[in-house]
Design a protein around this motif. Structure first.
Motif, short mmCIF file in Angstrom:
data_model
loop_
_atom_site.label_atom_id
_atom_site.label_comp_id
_atom_site.label_asym_id
_atom_site.label_seq_id
_atom_site.Cartn_x
_atom_site.Cartn_y
_atom_site.Cartn_z
N THR A 1 2.55 1.67 -3.44
CA THR A 1 1.59 2.10 -4.47
C THR A 1 1.41 3.61 -4.43
O THR A 1 1.43 4.29 -5.45
N LYS A 2 1.25 4.13 -3.22
CA LYS A 2 1.08 5.58 -3.06
C LYS A 2 2.36 6.31 -3.44
O LYS A 2 2.31 7.39 -4.04
N ARG A 3 3.47 5.73 -3.09
CA ARG A 3 4.77 6.34 -3.44
C ARG A 3 4.92 6.43 -4.95
O ARG A 3 5.39 7.43 -5.49
N LYS A 4 4.48 5.38 -5.65
CA LYS A 4 4.55 5.36 -7.10
C LYS A 4 3.64 6.41 -7.72
O LYS A 4 3.90 6.95 -8.79
N GLU A 5 2.55 6.71 -7.02
CA GLU A 5 1.59 7.71 -7.49
C GLU A 5 2.01 9.12 -7.09
O GLU A 5 1.24 10.07 -7.23
N LYS A 6 3.24 9.27 -6.63
CA LYS A 6 3.81 10.57 -6.23
C LYS A 6 3.15 11.15 -4.99
O LYS A 6 3.17 12.37 -4.77
N VAL A 7 2.51 10.29 -4.20
CA VAL A 7 1.96 10.73 -2.92
C VAL A 7 3.09 10.59 -1.90
O VAL A 7 3.45 9.49 -1.49
N LYS B 1 0.84 -1.21 0.00
CA LYS B 1 0.00 0.00 0.00
C LYS B 1 0.87 1.25 0.00
O LYS B 1 0.61 2.21 -0.73
N CYS C 1 -6.66 13.64 0.16
CA CYS C 1 -5.34 13.48 -0.49
C CYS C 1 -4.84 12.05 -0.50
O CYS C 1 -3.76 11.77 -1.04
N ARG C 2 -5.62 11.12 0.09
CA ARG C 2 -5.32 9.68 0.09
C ARG C 2 -4.08 9.30 0.89
O ARG C 2 -3.55 8.20 0.76
N ARG C 3 -3.59 10.20 1.73
CA ARG C 3 -2.44 9.84 2.58
C ARG C 3 -2.91 9.03 3.79
O ARG C 3 -4.09 9.06 4.14
#
Length: 233
Positions: A182-188, A179, A225-227
């Protein structure tokens, strides 16, 4: 809570990798490399488009030229107009027909001249773009090598951080790690934040009461922001 501690430790090291990636992404060498690459990608499509346009114009010009030849042939038939008139032909009819053909010929020749000019202009544009492409191809090779050199100069640092992260990841459950990545890949990034005054500290959205109860048991995802949010006890 130990999982969260491990994730936070992972993120702290990941910040260094993220900063390194940002630095490489914004360096002048990469900017130049990307600029030249985009030009060449766009130029290839433009060259194909110009070739297709030139072909279409040449085909149209050939058709118009045939039309000119046909009209000129019709006008040639009026060379014996004296004989036709002597034989009792209607002068006004032949005069009107000849003028109509002359008008058609003028218009057709004007159209042909415009098409020939368009063909020449398109050909000149193609040749100029081709010249630029050849120059840019050389520049691309140089820019690519410079950017590779910059990346290579930071490669040891990058590998060291990736190795450290791999070690920390062993203490993080597979689902939680997936998880995060995935967020890291989405630039989050940063991915995980502590809740502050009932709000997400990144986007400022207030966390609903229903979600607050879940926070006491673990973590939640910010609806805006999905964080990932957690209670900093």
């Amino acid at each position: 809570m130990s999982d969260l501690t491990a994730i936070l430790r992972y993120q702290e090291t990941d910040k260094k990798l993220f900063a390194l990636e940002r630095e490489l992404a914004s360096c002048d060498e990469r900017k130049e490399y990307v600029k030249v690459k985009k030009f060449l990608e766009g130029a290839a499509e433009k060259l194909d488009s110009l070739e297709a346009k030139a072909r279409a114009l040449k085909e149209k010009a050939a058709a118009v030229e045939e039309g000119c030849t046909a009209v000129e042939k019709d006008l040639a038939d009026f060379a014996g107009i004296d004989e036709l008139i002597a034989g009792g032909g209607d002068v006004s009819y032949y005069k009107k027909a000849a003028l109509k053909q002359l008008d058609t010929l003028r218009k057709t020749k004007s159209e042909l001249a415009a098409l020939v000019k368009s063909v020449k202009d398109t050909d000149a544009e193609y040749k100029e773009l081709k010249k630029q492409v050849l120059a840019m191809q050389k520049k691309y090779a140089e820019a690519s090598e410079k950017y590779k050199a910059v990346k290579a100069s930071r490669d040891d640092e990058k590998k060291a951080l990736e190795k450290e992260l791999a070690g920390i990841a062993k203490d993080i459950p597979e689902g939680a790690m997936a998880k995060y990545l995935t967020k890291r890949k989405e630039k989050v990034f940063p991915v995980v934040f502590p809740l502050k005054d009932g709000r997400c500290p990144f986007c400022g959205m207030e966390v609903p009461l229903a979600a607050m109860s879940k926070l006491k048991e673990g973590v939640i995802e910010c609806e805006s922001c999905r964080r990932i949010l957690y209670l900093d006890k």
